[in-house]
Design an enzyme around this catalytic site. Structure first.
Site, PDB file in Angstrom:
ATOM      1  N   CYS A 121      32.842 -22.310  65.706  1.00  0.00           N
ATOM      2  CA  CYS A 121      33.477 -23.463  65.040  1.00  0.00           C
ATOM      3  C   CYS A 121      34.708 -23.960  65.786  1.00  0.00           C
ATOM      4  CB  CYS A 121      33.850 -23.099  63.612  1.00  0.00           C
ATOM      5  SG  CYS A 121      32.450 -22.499  62.652  1.00  0.00           S
ATOM      6  N   HIS A 260      39.694 -27.248  60.818  1.00  0.00           N
ATOM      7  CA  HIS A 260      38.255 -26.985  60.715  1.00  0.00           C
ATOM      8  C   HIS A 260      37.913 -26.776  59.241  1.00  0.00           C
ATOM      9  CE1 HIS A 260      34.356 -25.308  60.917  1.00  0.00           C
ATOM     10  NE2 HIS A 260      34.736 -24.056  60.733  1.00  0.00           N
ATOM     11  N   ASN A 290      30.597 -26.581  55.961  1.00  0.00           N
ATOM     12  CA  ASN A 290      31.070 -26.160  57.278  1.00  0.00           C
ATOM     13  C   ASN A 290      30.051 -26.614  58.334  1.00  0.00           C
ATOM     14  OD1 ASN A 290      31.704 -24.817  59.638  1.00  0.00           O
ATOM     15  ND2 ASN A 290      32.098 -22.834  58.649  1.00  0.00           N
TER      16      ASN A 290
HETATM   17  N1  COA Z   1      26.969 -17.496  44.304  1.00  0.00           N
HETATM   18  C1  COA Z   1      27.347 -16.640  43.342  1.00  0.00           C
HETATM   19  N2  COA Z   1      27.874 -15.422  43.616  1.00  0.00           N
HETATM   20  C2  COA Z   1      28.010 -15.094  44.916  1.00  0.00           C
HETATM   21  C3  COA Z   1      27.630 -15.939  45.955  1.00  0.00           C
HETATM   22  C4  COA Z   1      27.077 -17.183  45.614  1.00  0.00           C
HETATM   23  N3  COA Z   1      26.687 -18.080  46.537  1.00  0.00           N
HETATM   24  N4  COA Z   1      27.888 -15.335  47.126  1.00  0.00           N
HETATM   25  C5  COA Z   1      28.422 -14.132  46.853  1.00  0.00           C
HETATM   26  N5  COA Z   1      28.501 -13.991  45.496  1.00  0.00           N
HETATM   27  C6  COA Z   1      29.007 -12.859  44.741  1.00  0.00           C
HETATM   28  C7  COA Z   1      29.036 -11.573  45.516  1.00  0.00           C
HETATM   29  O1  COA Z   1      27.787 -10.934  45.479  1.00  0.00           O
HETATM   30  C8  COA Z   1      30.112 -10.812  44.793  1.00  0.00           C
HETATM   31  O2  COA Z   1      29.560 -10.256  43.639  1.00  0.00           O
HETATM   32  P1  COA Z   1      30.017  -8.811  43.116  1.00  0.00           P
HETATM   33  O3  COA Z   1      31.488  -8.962  42.836  1.00  0.00           O
HETATM   34  O4  COA Z   1      29.169  -8.616  41.907  1.00  0.00           O
HETATM   35  O5  COA Z   1      29.731  -7.874  44.241  1.00  0.00           O
HETATM   36  C9  COA Z   1      31.102 -11.883  44.359  1.00  0.00           C
HETATM   37  O6  COA Z   1      30.369 -13.122  44.403  1.00  0.00           O
HETATM   38  C10 COA Z   1      32.310 -11.999  45.234  1.00  0.00           C
HETATM   39  O7  COA Z   1      31.869 -11.986  46.581  1.00  0.00           O
HETATM   40  P2  COA Z   1      32.879 -12.090  47.771  1.00  0.00           P
HETATM   41  O8  COA Z   1      32.130 -11.971  49.053  1.00  0.00           O
HETATM   42  O9  COA Z   1      34.035 -11.162  47.501  1.00  0.00           O
HETATM   43  O10 COA Z   1      33.390 -13.589  47.582  1.00  0.00           O
HETATM   44  P3  COA Z   1      34.534 -14.305  48.333  1.00  0.00           P
HETATM   45  O11 COA Z   1      35.560 -14.781  47.379  1.00  0.00           O
HETATM   46  O12 COA Z   1      35.016 -13.529  49.542  1.00  0.00           O
HETATM   47  O13 COA Z   1      33.804 -15.611  48.882  1.00  0.00           O
HETATM   48  C11 COA Z   1      32.922 -16.474  50.924  1.00  0.00           C
HETATM   49  C12 COA Z   1      32.735 -15.475  49.793  1.00  0.00           C
HETATM   50  C13 COA Z   1      31.744 -16.342  51.880  1.00  0.00           C
HETATM   51  C14 COA Z   1      32.962 -17.867  50.334  1.00  0.00           C
HETATM   52  C15 COA Z   1      34.281 -16.168  51.620  1.00  0.00           C
HETATM   53  O14 COA Z   1      34.345 -14.810  51.954  1.00  0.00           O
HETATM   54  C16 COA Z   1      34.475 -16.971  52.864  1.00  0.00           C
HETATM   55  O15 COA Z   1      34.609 -18.185  52.824  1.00  0.00           O
HETATM   56  N6  COA Z   1      34.586 -16.294  54.034  1.00  0.00           N
HETATM   57  C17 COA Z   1      34.795 -17.008  55.281  1.00  0.00           C
HETATM   58  C18 COA Z   1      33.491 -17.608  55.717  1.00  0.00           C
HETATM   59  C19 COA Z   1      33.646 -18.599  56.798  1.00  0.00           C
HETATM   60  O16 COA Z   1      34.481 -19.472  56.711  1.00  0.00           O
HETATM   61  N7  COA Z   1      32.821 -18.486  57.832  1.00  0.00           N
HETATM   62  C20 COA Z   1      32.805 -19.401  58.907  1.00  0.00           C
HETATM   63  C21 COA Z   1      34.026 -19.242  59.700  1.00  0.00           C
HETATM   64  S1  COA Z   1      34.190 -20.559  60.800  1.00  0.00           S
END
Ligand code: COA
Length: 340
Positions: A121, A260, A290
């Site tokens: 990215c 970004h 994204n």
């Molecule tokens: N819908 C509903 N629940 C979801 C889900 C979805 N799409 N995706 C994950 N969950 C659940 C998980 O299973 C977890 O459940 P649990 O608590 O029962 O285990 C819960 O939601 C929390 O998951 P978690 O991974 O802690 O969520 P988060 O707040 O970290 O958000 C992302 C997840 C992916 C949105 C976040 O980590 C993120 O944005 N990371 C950076 C990703 C990124 O920007 N990548 C590209 C970089 S350029």
């Protein structure tokens, strides 16, 4: 690396911008029917409401072509006069030939050196620095920098932790000497120790695509979301702070912050910690998700359309992505002031 390039004796700026997103829109309501998720969860955790998705027959170069043509037209530059065409992409048409070579042929950029750049990215910011360097050293006169992605093709649509995040699109910028202003500095970096936090395991020389790899779905994006989130919130702040300091500037010297578009929470964290006023922040993540290397030029094109990019507007762009990489560019906008 970090550099204040304002004293280099040559001013290099962006003189044209273009963007393109495929017509098909996938909403959070559509995703609710595909995986166990909800609009509420996606909006709260990411700020994304919908994203654009390429048709099966649309490859990265097909999205790049209209964006590139728009940028060239705005700059008043003919494709045959380009010396350099850099395409930042994590989703090239093929592993080779380079998507940049395909695009150069379609545009008629017959004199241009054309290559792809892989920095996830952060690709657009890296590619902008390549174009700057080539022009500042006299290696190149006019360059086209493109970020184009068809992330929908490398997304596992059964994996709710990743498929809600990504979208497709392209953006392009013409980079050339300008009479004054233009690019003021770059800060770029990479930390490969976090590479496995965001990767596609199969398809390269480490793990070629085999029936076994496909069985394990290794051709799709794998991400440790929380690790990437932690990394991103840190470097989006440090990269911007270090670059502004190197350029002798502060947050008050940023008229438009173009981050970004990975996650609204990552952007909000950066804005808060940098101390930026929210009206100076550009965001369109709600409508695109994204789009990786396309995200910053997609924002720039919309910012221009909204009249936010005047002559003299000081723009700070920051990105983070696979690698793990990060990068920032700081510049003064120069509308239609190519020095020819
Ligand atoms: N819908 C509903 N629940 C979801 C889900 C979805 N799409 N995706 C994950 N969950 C659940 C998980 O299973 C977890 O459940 P649990 O608590 O029962 O285990 C819960 O939601 C929390 O998951 P978690 O991974 O802690 O969520 P988060 O707040 O970290 O958000 C992302 C997840 C992916 C949105 C976040 O980590 C993120 O944005 N990371 C950076 C990703 C990124 O920007 N990548 C590209 C970089 S350029």
């Amino acid at each position: 690396m970090i550099a204040n390039v304002s004293g280099n004796g040559i001013a290099v700026g962006i003189t044209g911008i273009g963007a393109y997103a495929p017509e098909r829109v996938l909403t959070n309501a559509d995703l609710e029917r595909m995986v166990d998720t909800s609009d509420e969860w996606i909006v709260t955790r990411t700020g994304i409401r919908e994203r654009h998705i390429a048709e099966p027959e649309q490859a990265a170069s097909d999205l790049a072509l209209p964006a590139a043509r728009e940028a060239l037209e705005e700059a008043g530059v003919a494709a045959r006069d380009l010396d350099l065409l850099v395409v930042a992409t994590a989703t090239p048409d093929m592993l080779f030939p380079a998507t940049a070579a395909v695009l150069a042929d379609e545009l008629g950029a017959k004199r241009a050196a054309a290559y792809d750049l892989l920095a996830g990215c952060t690709g657009f910011v890296y590619a902008l620095s390549q174009a700057y360097g080539a022009i500042a050293t006299g290696l190149s006169g006019k360059a086209l920098v493109v970020g184009t992605e068809t992330l929908s093709k490398i997304t596992n649509w059964q994996d709710r932790s990743t498929c809600i995040l990504f979208g497709d699109g392209a953006g392009a910028a013409v980079v050339e000497p300008v009479s004054e202003g233009g690019i003021l500095g770059f800060e770029l970096g990479a930390d490969g120790s976090g590479g496995s936090d965001l990767c596609i395991p199969a398809g390269g020389s480490r793990t070629p695509v085999t029936a076994d790899a496909l069985d394990q779905e290794l051709q799709f994006i794998k991400m440790r979301g929380q690790e990437v989130f932690r990394f991103a919130t840190r470097v989006m702040v440090t990269s911007a702070e270090e670059l502004l300091a190197e350029c002798g500037a502060g947050v008050d010297d940023v008229d438009l912050y173009v981050p970004h578009q990975a996650n609204k929470r990552i952007i909000d964290h950066a804005v808060k910690n940098l101390g930026l006023a929210s009206e100076r922040v550009f965001m369109n993540i709600d409508r695109y998700g994204n789009t990786s290397s396309a995200s910053i030029p997609l924002c720039l094109a919309e910012a221009r359309d909204q009249g936010l990019l005047d002559d003299g507007t000081r723009v700070l762009m920051s990105a983070v992505g696979a690698g793990l990489t990060w990068g920032s560019a700081y510049m003064t906008w120069t509308n239609g002031r190519a020095s020819r």
